[in-house]
Design a protein around this motif. Sequence first.
Motif, mmCIF file in Angstrom:
data_model
loop_
_atom_site.group_PDB
_atom_site.id
_atom_site.type_symbol
_atom_site.label_atom_id
_atom_site.label_comp_id
_atom_site.label_asym_id
_atom_site.label_seq_id
_atom_site.Cartn_x
_atom_site.Cartn_y
_atom_site.Cartn_z
ATOM 1 N N ILE A 92 -3.404 40.967 23.411
ATOM 2 C CA ILE A 92 -2.891 42.238 22.909
ATOM 3 C C ILE A 92 -1.909 42.805 23.928
ATOM 4 O O ILE A 92 -2.248 42.967 25.099
ATOM 5 C CB ILE A 92 -4.038 43.236 22.648
ATOM 6 N N VAL A 93 -0.697 43.069 23.455
ATOM 7 C CA VAL A 93 0.348 43.631 24.304
ATOM 8 C C VAL A 93 0.366 45.140 24.084
ATOM 9 O O VAL A 93 0.496 45.599 22.952
ATOM 10 C CB VAL A 93 1.729 43.031 23.955
ATOM 11 N N GLU A 94 0.196 45.886 25.160
ATOM 12 C CA GLU A 94 0.216 47.347 25.053
ATOM 13 C C GLU A 94 1.585 47.862 25.454
ATOM 14 O O GLU A 94 1.856 48.079 26.621
ATOM 15 C CB GLU A 94 -0.845 47.957 25.965
ATOM 16 N N SER A 95 2.456 48.042 24.465
ATOM 17 C CA SER A 95 3.811 48.499 24.761
ATOM 18 C C SER A 95 3.941 50.016 24.696
ATOM 19 O O SER A 95 4.903 50.560 25.205
ATOM 20 C CB SER A 95 4.801 47.884 23.769
ATOM 21 N N GLY A 96 3.004 50.660 24.034
ATOM 22 C CA GLY A 96 3.120 52.095 23.857
ATOM 23 C C GLY A 96 4.037 52.468 22.701
ATOM 24 O O GLY A 96 4.319 53.645 22.481
ATOM 25 N N ALA A 97 4.524 51.491 21.959
ATOM 26 C CA ALA A 97 5.370 51.755 20.793
ATOM 27 C C ALA A 97 4.549 52.494 19.742
ATOM 28 O O ALA A 97 3.323 52.535 19.823
ATOM 29 C CB ALA A 97 5.894 50.431 20.230
ATOM 30 N N PRO A 98 5.201 53.065 18.740
ATOM 31 C CA PRO A 98 4.442 53.707 17.661
ATOM 32 C C PRO A 98 3.462 52.724 17.028
ATOM 33 O O PRO A 98 3.717 51.520 16.973
ATOM 34 C CB PRO A 98 5.520 54.118 16.658
ATOM 35 N N MET A 99 2.342 53.247 16.541
ATOM 36 C CA MET A 99 1.289 52.413 15.977
ATOM 37 C C MET A 99 1.799 51.629 14.776
ATOM 38 O O MET A 99 2.445 52.179 13.896
ATOM 39 C CB MET A 99 0.106 53.283 15.561
ATOM 40 N N GLY A 100 1.509 50.324 14.771
ATOM 41 C CA GLY A 100 1.880 49.459 13.658
ATOM 42 C C GLY A 100 0.643 49.029 12.893
ATOM 43 O O GLY A 100 -0.453 49.522 13.131
ATOM 44 N N GLY A 101 0.832 48.063 12.007
ATOM 45 C CA GLY A 101 -0.284 47.549 11.226
ATOM 46 C C GLY A 101 -1.069 46.512 12.000
ATOM 47 O O GLY A 101 -0.597 45.960 12.985
ATOM 48 N N ILE A 102 -2.289 46.238 11.535
ATOM 49 C CA ILE A 102 -3.101 45.233 12.212
ATOM 50 C C ILE A 102 -3.822 44.310 11.222
ATOM 51 O O ILE A 102 -4.227 43.222 11.575
ATOM 52 C CB ILE A 102 -4.090 45.896 13.203
ATOM 53 N N GLY A 103 -3.955 44.676 9.972
ATOM 54 C CA GLY A 103 -4.688 43.843 9.012
ATOM 55 C C GLY A 103 -3.987 42.554 8.658
ATOM 56 O O GLY A 103 -4.592 41.498 8.633
ATOM 57 N N GLU A 104 -2.684 42.602 8.392
ATOM 58 C CA GLU A 104 -1.935 41.430 7.955
ATOM 59 C C GLU A 104 -1.057 40.777 9.017
ATOM 60 O O GLU A 104 -0.734 39.597 8.890
ATOM 61 C CB GLU A 104 -1.045 41.784 6.757
ATOM 62 N N PRO A 105 -0.602 41.467 10.049
ATOM 63 C CA PRO A 105 0.406 40.894 10.942
ATOM 64 C C PRO A 105 0.055 39.574 11.610
ATOM 65 O O PRO A 105 0.957 38.811 11.950
ATOM 66 C CB PRO A 105 0.618 41.993 11.989
ATOM 67 N N GLY A 106 -1.198 39.246 11.772
ATOM 68 C CA GLY A 106 -1.547 37.986 12.402
ATOM 69 C C GLY A 106 -1.360 36.765 11.512
ATOM 70 O O GLY A 106 -1.373 35.638 11.993
ATOM 71 N N LEU A 107 -1.152 36.951 10.210
ATOM 72 C CA LEU A 107 -1.086 35.835 9.268
ATOM 73 C C LEU A 107 0.277 35.143 9.173
ATOM 74 O O LEU A 107 0.320 33.911 9.202
ATOM 75 C CB LEU A 107 -1.513 36.309 7.874
ATOM 76 N N PRO A 108 1.401 35.832 9.047
ATOM 77 C CA PRO A 108 2.664 35.147 8.729
ATOM 78 C C PRO A 108 3.104 34.070 9.712
ATOM 79 O O PRO A 108 3.756 33.107 9.310
ATOM 80 C CB PRO A 108 3.701 36.274 8.695
ATOM 81 N N GLY A 109 2.760 34.183 10.974
ATOM 82 C CA GLY A 109 3.195 33.185 11.942
ATOM 83 C C GLY A 109 2.355 31.925 11.982
ATOM 84 O O GLY A 109 2.760 30.926 12.583
ATOM 85 N N VAL A 110 1.190 31.925 11.342
ATOM 86 C CA VAL A 110 0.270 30.787 11.462
ATOM 87 C C VAL A 110 0.799 29.525 10.774
ATOM 88 O O VAL A 110 0.888 28.472 11.422
ATOM 89 C CB VAL A 110 -1.145 31.159 10.974
ATOM 90 N N PRO A 111 1.151 29.551 9.479
ATOM 91 C CA PRO A 111 1.657 28.312 8.869
ATOM 92 C C PRO A 111 2.877 27.725 9.595
ATOM 93 O O PRO A 111 2.890 26.516 9.876
ATOM 94 C CB PRO A 111 1.970 28.720 7.426
ATOM 95 N N PRO A 112 3.905 28.527 9.951
ATOM 96 C CA PRO A 112 5.023 27.913 10.661
ATOM 97 C C PRO A 112 4.647 27.381 12.036
ATOM 98 O O PRO A 112 5.193 26.369 12.480
ATOM 99 C CB PRO A 112 6.065 29.023 10.778
#
Length: 139
Positions: A92-112
Motif C-alpha cells: 500500500i502506497v500512502e501518497s496522501g492523494a484524495p481517497m480513491g476506490g478500493i473494491g475493484e482497482p486490484g482486478l484490471p491489472g491481473v489478467p494482463p
Amino acid sequence: MASPFGSEVATIAEVSLKGGEVVVHDVWVAIDPGRIVNPAIIEAQVNSAVALGLSSALLEEVVYADGAPQARNFDGYPILPPDRMPRVHVHIVESGAPMGGIGEPGLPGVPPAVVNAVAALTGQRIRSLPLSKTRLGAA
C-alpha cells in the motif's frame, strides 16, 4: 498498471507451465488508494480482486448456443478453486492523494500481468482468454 476509481495500481505475476497449463505462483500488487483509513480492508479487497482477475484470466468462459448461455448454474461455470490461488503480496502506497476506490482497482491489472508473464516465459503472445483454452510450451 491501471488507474480505476481514483486509485493507482501496478501488478506483476510470476507464472510457470505445468503440462501446458499456466500456474500462477505469486502476484504482487502495489496500490495507491489515496488517503488510507483501514489497511487491513485494503489488503483483503486486493486479495479478492486478484482471485477474481485470475479466475477470469485462467478459467472463466461464458459459452452461448442459440443465444442462451450453456452454464445455467454455478456448478457449470468454472471459477478459480482455492488450491490454485497463488500467494498475493500487497504493498500500500500512502501518497496522501484524495481517497480513491478500493473494491475493484486490484482486478484490471491481473489478467494482463499473467498474460505478460506467460509471454516472457514462452515467447508466445496470447490474444484471447481464458488461458485454459490455449496449450502452451516453454520457449
